[in-house]
Motif scaffolding. Sequence first.
Motif, PDB file in Angstrom:
ATOM      1  N   ASN A 195       0.804  -1.228   0.000  1.00  0.00           N
ATOM      2  CA  ASN A 195       0.000   0.000   0.000  1.00  0.00           C
ATOM      3  C   ASN A 195       0.835   1.275   0.000  1.00  0.00           C
ATOM      4  OD1 ASN A 195      -2.400  -1.431   0.012  1.00  0.00           O
ATOM      5  ND2 ASN A 195      -2.689  -1.283   2.221  1.00  0.00           N
ATOM      6  N   ASP A 199      -0.306   5.429  -5.166  1.00  0.00           N
ATOM      7  CA  ASP A 199      -1.195   6.522  -4.792  1.00  0.00           C
ATOM      8  C   ASP A 199      -2.631   6.002  -4.770  1.00  0.00           C
ATOM      9  OD1 ASP A 199      -3.046   8.773  -5.148  1.00  0.00           O
ATOM     10  OD2 ASP A 199      -1.261  10.003  -5.476  1.00  0.00           O
ATOM     11  N   PHE A 200      -3.248   5.978  -3.591  1.00  0.00           N
ATOM     12  CA  PHE A 200      -4.600   5.439  -3.456  1.00  0.00           C
ATOM     13  C   PHE A 200      -5.614   6.210  -4.295  1.00  0.00           C
ATOM     14  CE2 PHE A 200      -3.304   2.535  -0.267  1.00  0.00           C
ATOM     15  CZ  PHE A 200      -4.367   1.691  -0.003  1.00  0.00           C
ATOM     16  N   GLU A 201      -5.438   7.512  -4.381  1.00  0.00           N
ATOM     17  CA  GLU A 201      -6.408   8.307  -5.134  1.00  0.00           C
ATOM     18  C   GLU A 201      -6.383   7.942  -6.619  1.00  0.00           C
ATOM     19  OE1 GLU A 201      -7.470  12.973  -6.167  1.00  0.00           O
ATOM     20  OE2 GLU A 201      -6.355  12.500  -4.334  1.00  0.00           O
ATOM     21  N   SER A 204      -7.907   4.606  -7.070  1.00  0.00           N
ATOM     22  CA  SER A 204      -9.369   4.600  -6.949  1.00  0.00           C
ATOM     23  C   SER A 204     -10.036   5.033  -8.252  1.00  0.00           C
ATOM     24  CB  SER A 204      -9.809   5.515  -5.798  1.00  0.00           C
ATOM     25  OG  SER A 204      -9.654   6.890  -6.133  1.00  0.00           O
ATOM     26  N   CYS A 245     -16.829  11.266   4.079  1.00  0.00           N
ATOM     27  CA  CYS A 245     -15.432  11.686   3.952  1.00  0.00           C
ATOM     28  C   CYS A 245     -15.375  13.181   3.613  1.00  0.00           C
ATOM     29  CB  CYS A 245     -14.729  10.864   2.883  1.00  0.00           C
ATOM     30  SG  CYS A 245     -14.721   9.091   3.208  1.00  0.00           S
ATOM     31  N   ASP A 253     -12.700  14.749   1.286  1.00  0.00           N
ATOM     32  CA  ASP A 253     -11.431  14.090   1.616  1.00  0.00           C
ATOM     33  C   ASP A 253     -11.218  12.949   0.620  1.00  0.00           C
ATOM     34  OD1 ASP A 253      -9.274  12.734   2.681  1.00  0.00           O
ATOM     35  OD2 ASP A 253      -9.929  12.944   4.768  1.00  0.00           O
ATOM     36  N   ARG A 254     -10.589  13.254  -0.487  1.00  0.00           N
ATOM     37  CA  ARG A 254     -10.405  12.281  -1.559  1.00  0.00           C
ATOM     38  C   ARG A 254      -9.522  11.098  -1.135  1.00  0.00           C
ATOM     39  NH1 ARG A 254     -11.803  13.603  -6.841  1.00  0.00           N
ATOM     40  NH2 ARG A 254     -12.800  15.655  -7.046  1.00  0.00           N
ATOM     41  N   ASN A 255      -8.514  11.383  -0.342  1.00  0.00           N
ATOM     42  CA  ASN A 255      -7.608  10.312   0.068  1.00  0.00           C
ATOM     43  C   ASN A 255      -8.338   9.275   0.921  1.00  0.00           C
ATOM     44  OD1 ASN A 255      -4.884   9.098   0.377  1.00  0.00           O
ATOM     45  ND2 ASN A 255      -5.175   9.672   2.528  1.00  0.00           N
ATOM     46  N   ARG A 256      -9.109   9.750   1.894  1.00  0.00           N
ATOM     47  CA  ARG A 256      -9.854   8.833   2.774  1.00  0.00           C
ATOM     48  C   ARG A 256     -10.921   8.077   1.987  1.00  0.00           C
ATOM     49  NH1 ARG A 256     -14.160  10.256   6.850  1.00  0.00           N
ATOM     50  NH2 ARG A 256     -14.532   8.337   8.015  1.00  0.00           N
ATOM     51  N   SER A 258     -10.827   7.340  -1.149  1.00  0.00           N
ATOM     52  CA  SER A 258     -10.134   6.373  -2.004  1.00  0.00           C
ATOM     53  C   SER A 258      -9.787   5.108  -1.235  1.00  0.00           C
ATOM     54  CB  SER A 258      -8.852   6.999  -2.567  1.00  0.00           C
ATOM     55  OG  SER A 258      -9.134   8.130  -3.360  1.00  0.00           O
ATOM     56  N   GLN A 259      -9.299   5.287  -0.013  1.00  0.00           N
ATOM     57  CA  GLN A 259      -8.952   4.133   0.806  1.00  0.00           C
ATOM     58  C   GLN A 259     -10.191   3.310   1.151  1.00  0.00           C
ATOM     59  OE1 GLN A 259      -6.242   4.863   4.098  1.00  0.00           O
ATOM     60  NE2 GLN A 259      -5.419   6.672   3.088  1.00  0.00           N
TER      61      GLN A 259
END
Length: 288
Positions: A195, A199-201, A204, A245, A253-256, A258-259
């Motif tokens: 992980n 990049d998670f975003e 996603s 999010c 909150d795009r990062n959260r 995405s996760q």
Amino acid sequence: MIQWYPGHMAKAKRILKKDLSLVDLVIETIDARIPKSSKNPDLNEIIKNQNKIVVLNKMDLADDNLNKNWIEHINKETDAVLINSITGEGASRLKSLLNNKYDIISKKLSQKGRKARQIRAMIIGVPNVGKSALINILAGSKIVTIGDKPGITRGRQWINIDKKVKLLDTPGILWPKFSDEDTAYKLAVTGAVDNDIFDFELASYKLIKFIRDINADFLKEFYNIDFGQEHPYDILPMIAKKRGCIMSGGKVDRNRASQLLINDFRRGKLGKITLEKPGDDSDDLSVS
């Protein structure tokens, strides 16, 4: 482009080549959600004409109809079986195949005037595909450590399954360089890549596209959202709002988000989803 090939994988690959001379057959474990992308192309060259069984693990997370299609497709060339290494579903079929291999090998040994012995099988596959969990199911006890993070198994070890079969567990191995972006992201979203590497975003956005191309209803129904041909960049905020999010000031909150999306997919919450179909030119699986 995602790339992940830590030093222990290069070492494991060298050892695998040497260990092939010690085994009677190879059990190649792939992810039923991405049968083509989770097949290490380097292993074909290493294994060559070695006796082989293909295991499609995580069958419970994949589409039932496509599971059957993939099995039929692979069975044209070699033995294949669907497995859920968590519950043990499909394990009896694999044991039956191993017993058949034992009978065949024992007969050949007898013809050469040698006594029957345990057959030696090597389990191979990409990281986090469930090799260790599969061994525990076959052995009937927790012999090897498992986890949901790739790279848990670092060394090789022999495990006695029963009087007929001995298994060699090996570390998960990727290949030095991903040449196809979609393959890299499919491995990432299914958990085969660390992980911390990707990049998670961005992953996603790829996952949204993969799923929408198959059936957008998986996303629409689970998150209770509606969209048409919007870009994944614009669909993620819809998911973020439904999952709460939202940061201070109302910013998404795009990062959260995405996760959460990727974890929802990995755990099967979105439904049984297979990202590849047999017969597609771009996603065909060579089992040779």
